[in-house]
Design an enzyme around this catalytic site. Structure first.
Site, PDB file in Angstrom:
ATOM      1  N   ARG A  71     -37.495  11.930   0.717  1.00 11.37           N
ATOM      2  CA  ARG A  71     -36.362  11.623   1.580  1.00 11.37           C
ATOM      3  C   ARG A  71     -35.561  10.409   1.117  1.00 11.37           C
ATOM      4  NH1 ARG A  71     -35.803  12.634   7.156  1.00 11.37           N
ATOM      5  NH2 ARG A  71     -37.833  13.599   7.209  1.00 11.37           N
ATOM      6  N   ILE A 116     -38.937  18.247  25.458  1.00  8.73           N
ATOM      7  CA  ILE A 116     -38.811  16.787  25.452  1.00  8.73           C
ATOM      8  C   ILE A 116     -37.572  16.332  24.675  1.00  8.73           C
ATOM      9  CG2 ILE A 116     -39.879  14.625  24.704  1.00  8.73           C
ATOM     10  CD1 ILE A 116     -42.556  15.702  25.433  1.00  8.73           C
ATOM     11  N   HIS A 132     -51.576  -8.520  39.673  1.00  9.30           N
ATOM     12  CA  HIS A 132     -50.573  -8.267  40.721  1.00  9.30           C
ATOM     13  C   HIS A 132     -49.389  -9.214  40.532  1.00  9.30           C
ATOM     14  CE1 HIS A 132     -48.897  -7.385  44.640  1.00  9.30           C
ATOM     15  NE2 HIS A 132     -48.732  -8.690  44.802  1.00  9.30           N
ATOM     16  N   CYS A 152     -40.159  11.017  12.107  1.00 11.11           N
ATOM     17  CA  CYS A 152     -40.307  10.088  13.233  1.00 11.11           C
ATOM     18  C   CYS A 152     -39.416   8.854  13.087  1.00 11.11           C
ATOM     19  CB  CYS A 152     -41.773   9.695  13.343  1.00 11.11           C
ATOM     20  SG  CYS A 152     -42.090   8.470  14.599  1.00 11.11           S
ATOM     21  N   GLU A 180     -42.776  10.856  -1.523  1.00  8.91           N
ATOM     22  CA  GLU A 180     -41.822  11.137  -0.439  1.00  8.91           C
ATOM     23  C   GLU A 180     -40.450  11.392  -1.058  1.00  8.91           C
ATOM     24  OE1 GLU A 180     -41.635  11.542   3.143  1.00  8.91           O
ATOM     25  OE2 GLU A 180     -39.653  12.044   2.406  1.00  8.91           O
TER      26      GLU A 180
HETATM   27  P1  FAD Z   1     -42.900  14.146   9.129  1.00  7.14           P
HETATM   28  O1  FAD Z   1     -42.644  12.952   9.935  1.00  7.14           O
HETATM   29  O2  FAD Z   1     -42.006  15.305   9.260  1.00  7.14           O
HETATM   30  O3  FAD Z   1     -42.940  13.648   7.618  1.00  7.14           O
HETATM   31  C1  FAD Z   1     -43.080  14.510   6.549  1.00  7.14           C
HETATM   32  C2  FAD Z   1     -42.365  13.908   5.354  1.00  7.14           C
HETATM   33  O4  FAD Z   1     -42.708  14.673   4.194  1.00  7.14           O
HETATM   34  C3  FAD Z   1     -40.854  13.952   5.443  1.00  7.14           C
HETATM   35  O5  FAD Z   1     -40.323  12.661   5.326  1.00  7.14           O
HETATM   36  C4  FAD Z   1     -40.425  14.847   4.296  1.00  7.14           C
HETATM   37  O6  FAD Z   1     -39.239  14.390   3.664  1.00  7.14           O
HETATM   38  C5  FAD Z   1     -41.588  14.724   3.345  1.00  7.14           C
HETATM   39  N1  FAD Z   1     -41.760  15.884   2.474  1.00  7.14           N
HETATM   40  C6  FAD Z   1     -41.785  17.196   2.810  1.00  7.14           C
HETATM   41  N2  FAD Z   1     -42.008  17.965   1.734  1.00  7.14           N
HETATM   42  C7  FAD Z   1     -42.135  17.124   0.698  1.00  7.14           C
HETATM   43  C8  FAD Z   1     -42.384  17.324  -0.679  1.00  7.14           C
HETATM   44  N3  FAD Z   1     -42.590  18.527  -1.188  1.00  7.14           N
HETATM   45  N4  FAD Z   1     -42.424  16.231  -1.481  1.00  7.14           N
HETATM   46  C9  FAD Z   1     -42.238  14.982  -0.990  1.00  7.14           C
HETATM   47  N5  FAD Z   1     -42.001  14.748   0.313  1.00  7.14           N
HETATM   48  C10 FAD Z   1     -41.961  15.801   1.144  1.00  7.14           C
HETATM   49  N6  FAD Z   1     -43.164  12.292  18.244  1.00  7.14           N
HETATM   50  C11 FAD Z   1     -43.760  11.363  19.023  1.00  7.14           C
HETATM   51  O7  FAD Z   1     -44.985  11.227  18.973  1.00  7.14           O
HETATM   52  N7  FAD Z   1     -43.032  10.576  19.876  1.00  7.14           N
HETATM   53  C12 FAD Z   1     -41.691  10.704  19.987  1.00  7.14           C
HETATM   54  O8  FAD Z   1     -41.068   9.973  20.763  1.00  7.14           O
HETATM   55  C13 FAD Z   1     -41.037  11.667  19.185  1.00  7.14           C
HETATM   56  N8  FAD Z   1     -39.705  11.823  19.266  1.00  7.14           N
HETATM   57  C14 FAD Z   1     -39.094  12.716  18.436  1.00  7.14           C
HETATM   58  C15 FAD Z   1     -37.715  12.852  18.534  1.00  7.14           C
HETATM   59  C16 FAD Z   1     -37.063  13.735  17.719  1.00  7.14           C
HETATM   60  C17 FAD Z   1     -35.562  13.849  17.812  1.00  7.14           C
HETATM   61  C18 FAD Z   1     -37.802  14.505  16.773  1.00  7.14           C
HETATM   62  C19 FAD Z   1     -37.108  15.461  15.859  1.00  7.14           C
HETATM   63  C20 FAD Z   1     -39.163  14.394  16.687  1.00  7.14           C
HETATM   64  C21 FAD Z   1     -39.834  13.506  17.526  1.00  7.14           C
HETATM   65  N9  FAD Z   1     -41.220  13.365  17.481  1.00  7.14           N
HETATM   66  C22 FAD Z   1     -41.828  12.455  18.302  1.00  7.14           C
HETATM   67  C23 FAD Z   1     -42.074  14.168  16.583  1.00  7.14           C
HETATM   68  C24 FAD Z   1     -42.481  13.356  15.352  1.00  7.14           C
HETATM   69  O9  FAD Z   1     -41.328  12.941  14.673  1.00  7.14           O
HETATM   70  C25 FAD Z   1     -43.365  14.190  14.432  1.00  7.14           C
HETATM   71  O10 FAD Z   1     -44.457  14.709  15.153  1.00  7.14           O
HETATM   72  C26 FAD Z   1     -43.914  13.353  13.296  1.00  7.14           C
HETATM   73  O11 FAD Z   1     -42.865  12.812  12.525  1.00  7.14           O
HETATM   74  C27 FAD Z   1     -44.830  14.185  12.390  1.00  7.14           C
HETATM   75  O12 FAD Z   1     -45.303  13.419  11.349  1.00  7.14           O
HETATM   76  P2  FAD Z   1     -45.704  14.062   9.936  1.00  7.14           P
HETATM   77  O13 FAD Z   1     -46.147  12.921   9.095  1.00  7.14           O
HETATM   78  O14 FAD Z   1     -46.643  15.178  10.147  1.00  7.14           O
HETATM   79  O15 FAD Z   1     -44.373  14.713   9.371  1.00  7.14           O
END
Ligand code: FAD
Length: 473
Positions: free
Chosen positions: A38, A190, A452, A45, A36
Site C-alpha cells: 500500500r 456498523i 463515583h 484499519c 506491504e
Molecule cells: P488489512 O487491514 O486489510 O491489511 C491487509 C494489508 O495487506 C493491506 O494493507 C494490503 O494492502 C496488504 N496486502 C494485501 N495483499 C498484499 C500482497 N500481495 N502483498 C503485500 N501487501 C498486501 N475494525 C475494528 O476493529 N474497529 C473499527 O472501528 C473498524 N472500523 C472500520 C471502518 C471501516 C470504514 C472499515 C472499512 C473497516 C473497519 N474495521 C474496523 C475493520 C478493520 O479495518 C479490519 O478488520 C482490519 O483492518 C483487518 O486487519 P488485517 O490485518 O486482517 O487486514
C-alpha cells in the site's frame, strides 16, 4: 537477476494482523520481514478504516454538540461552521502519524519492511515485486515460515459501479470534499451506520436501506431496536426489509431503485451521494495461492485449521483474510497467537470474547452472547439492566441515553454476555470482557468498588441487578 534475502518469518500484509505479528515475531527473536504494497503500514484499519472513520466521528460529534447542544449547557458559541478541508486535513494528519508510527516500531524492533507486492514463488519462497514508491527491483525471499495477512476489500454490489465520487465505498465516503445534501446508504451494518452518523451530524439527510427487517446484524435484538430508535430521533431515515435493485449516476445525482421485500413495492430514491456498505470480502489477489494449491472457501476465506495452518503448516493465515469476525483487534490477537505458536507450539485466541463496537452516539458495544443466541442454545439466563438515566455521571454530562445489559447464567450467575448502548459504551465494554475472560459472576462485578461518579457504575449496577437488585434504580 533478482535480489535475494532470507528470513525466519515473512508476513504478507502490514495491517493490524500483519504488523502486530511482525513486531511480536521480532520481539521473540525471529529474523522477521513484513511485505506491504500500500505504501504505508496499518492496513485497512489505519489507512481507510477504523482510524479515519473515528477521527471523522469524533470531530463531527464535537461540531454537532457545539452547534446544537452548547446552548443548553450555558455555552454561547456563536455561529458554528464546518471547514471541510480542515476537517479532512485533521483526519489525514492522524492517519499519517499513526501509520508512520508503525514504521518507527518496525525499526525499533528490527523488522525488515519491504514496500512491495508479495506473492508465492514456491513453498518457502516469496517474491516481492516493485510498487510505486516502494522497492525498485524484485526481491526473492527464502522464508522458513510465512504468514498470510492480506486482509479484505469492499464487497461490490452487483451492477453498481463505484466511482468514489458520487457512488462511493467506505473508502470514498471518508474523503468527501463537501457534505452531500442527501446521502443514501446501502447496508445498515456498523460501517454504514457510523458514516450515517458522521454526515447526518454535518447536515446531510441520510436514508439507510437495509435488506433485513432490522439494522445492526449481529447485535442483541433489543439493543439493535433501541439503537435504531436513537438514530431515527437524530433524523436518519430507515428503509428496512428493502431490496436494492440497482443504482445509477446522472450528472451530480444518483438514483437508487429499491423494492419492498414484503410488498414488492418499487420506488426510486434520489441522492447526491450513495454509499455502498454491504460488507467486506477476503483479499487474496496477486498472492499466487494457486501455485501452492492453497484453498479458499466459498466466501473466499483462506482455509486454515485451529492453529492457523494452511495445508502447508509453515504457511499460516490470520485476520480478515480468513475465518472469524472482520475486526482489527481480532486480527491483532491472531497476530500474537500465531507467532507464539511458532515459538512455543501454543497460542490462543478466545473467540467467545471479542468485543464489537459501533462508534455512533450513543455508542453501541457488546461482548459474549446475545439474548437470541442464549435462547437458541437453550441456556437459562438472567438479565440485569441499568439505564444511564439513573447514572449520576451520565446526568452531569447531560448524556443519558441508553442502558447496560448484563446476561448471566441463571444458576451460577457467571457472566455470559454484555450489551451496552450509551455514552462511552466502547470503553465500558472492556470491563465486561475482562469479567467474561476470568469467568466472573455478576456478584463479583457488583462487589467491586467502582469510582463515583463514573459511567462504569452503570456496569456495576447492571451486574447488581442481575444478582439481586440495583441500588440507584
Ligand atoms: P488489512 O487491514 O486489510 O491489511 C491487509 C494489508 O495487506 C493491506 O494493507 C494490503 O494492502 C496488504 N496486502 C494485501 N495483499 C498484499 C500482497 N500481495 N502483498 C503485500 N501487501 C498486501 N475494525 C475494528 O476493529 N474497529 C473499527 O472501528 C473498524 N472500523 C472500520 C471502518 C471501516 C470504514 C472499515 C472499512 C473497516 C473497519 N474495521 C474496523 C475493520 C478493520 O479495518 C479490519 O478488520 C482490519 O483492518 C483487518 O486487519 P488485517 O490485518 O486482517 O487486514
Amino acid at each position: 537477476l533478482a535480489k535475494s534475502a532470507k528470513h525466519d518469518v515473512v508476513i504478507i500484509g502490514g495491517g493490524p494482523g500483519g504488523y502486530v505479528a511482525a513486531i511480536k515475531a521480532a520481539q521473540l527473536g525471529f529474523n522477521t520481514a513484513c511485505i506491504e504494497k500500500r505504501g504505508s503500514l496499518g492496513g485497512t484499519c489505519l489507512n481507510v478504516g477504523c482510524i479515519p472513520s473515528k477521527a471523522l466521528l469524533n470531530n463531527s460529534h464535537l461540531y454537532h454538540e457545539m452547534k446544537h447542544d452548547a446552548d443548553k449547557r450555558g455555552i454561547i458559541v456563536g455561529d458554528v461552521k464546518m471547514d471541510m478541508d480542515k476537517f479532512q486535513g485533521a483526519k489525514n494528519k492522524i492517519v499519517k502519524e499513526l501509520t508512520g508510527g508503525i514504521e518507527m516500531l518496525f525499526k525499533k524492533n528490527g523488522v525488515t519492511y519491504y514496500k512491495g507486492n508479495g506473492s508465492f514463488e514456491g513453498e518457502h519462497q516469496v517474491k516481492v515485486s516493485p510498487v510505486e514508491n516502494g522497492v525498485k527491483e524484485e526481491v526473492l525471499i527464502d522464508a522458513e515460515n510465512i504468514i498470510i495477512a492480506t486482509g479484505s476489500e469492499v464487497t461490490p454490489f452487483p451492477g453498481i459501479t463505484i466511482d468514489e465520487e458520487r457512488i462511493v465505498s467506505s473508502t470514498g465516503i471518508l474523503s468527501l470534499k463537501e457534505v452531500p445534501k442527501k446521502l443514501a446508504i446501502i447496508g445498515g451494518g456498523i460501517i454504514g451506520l457510523e458514516m450515517a452518523s458522521v454526515y447526518s451530524r454535518l447536515g446531510s439527510e441520510v436514508t439507510i436501506i437495509e435488506f433485513q427487517p432490522a439494522i445492526g446484524a449481529t447485535m442483541d435484538e433489543e439493543v439493535a431496536k433501541t439503537t435504531q430508535k436513537f438514530l431515527t430521533k437524530q433524523g436518519m431515515k430507515f428503509k428496512t426489509s428493502t431490496k436494492v435493485l440497482g443504482a445509477s449516476r446522472n450528472g451530480d445525482k444518483v438514483s437508487v431503485e429499491v423494492e419492498g421485500v414484503k410488498n414488492g413495492k418499487k420506488e426510486t430514491l434520489e441522492a447526491d451521494v450513495l454509499l455502498v456498505a454491504i460488507g467486506r470480502r477476503p483479499y487474496v489477489q496477486n498472492l499466487n495461492l494457486e501455485k501452492l494449491g492453497l484453498d479458499v472457501d466459498k466466501r473466499g476465506r483462506v482455509v486454515i485449521d485451529k492453529e492457523f495452518n494452511t495445508k502447508h503448516p509453515h504457511i499460516k493465515a490470520i485476520g480478515d483474510v480468513t475465518f472469524g469476525p472482520m475486526l482489527a483487534h481480532k486480527a491483532e490477537e491472531e497476530g500474537v497467537a500465531v507467532v507464539e505458536m511458532l515459538k512455543t507450539g501454543h497460542g490462543h485466541v478466545n473467540y467467545g470474547n471479542i468485543p464489537s463496537v459501533m462508534y455512533s452516539h450513543p455508542e453501541v458495544a457488546w461482548v459474549g452472547k446475545t439474548e437470541q443466541e442464549l435462547k437458541a442454545e437453550g441456556i437459562k439466563y438472567k438479565v440485569g439492566k441499568f439505564p444511564f438515566m439513573a447514572n449520576s455521571r451520565a446526568k452531569t454530562n447531560m448524556d443519558t441515553e441508553g442502558f447496560v445489559k448484563v446476561l448471566v447464567d441463571a444458576e451460577s450467575e457467571r457472566i455470559l454476555g454484555g450489551h451496552i448502548v450509551g455514552p462511552s459504551a466502547g470503553e465500558l465494554i472492556a470491563e465486561l470482557g475482562l469479567a467474561l475472560e476470568y469467568g466472573a459472576s455478576a456478584e463479583d462485578v457488583a462487589r467491586t468498588c467502582h469510582a463515583h461518579p463514573t459511567l462504569t457504575e452503570a456496569v456495576k449496577e447492571a451486574a447488581l441487578a442481575a444478582h439481586f437488585k440495583p441500588i440507584n434504580f
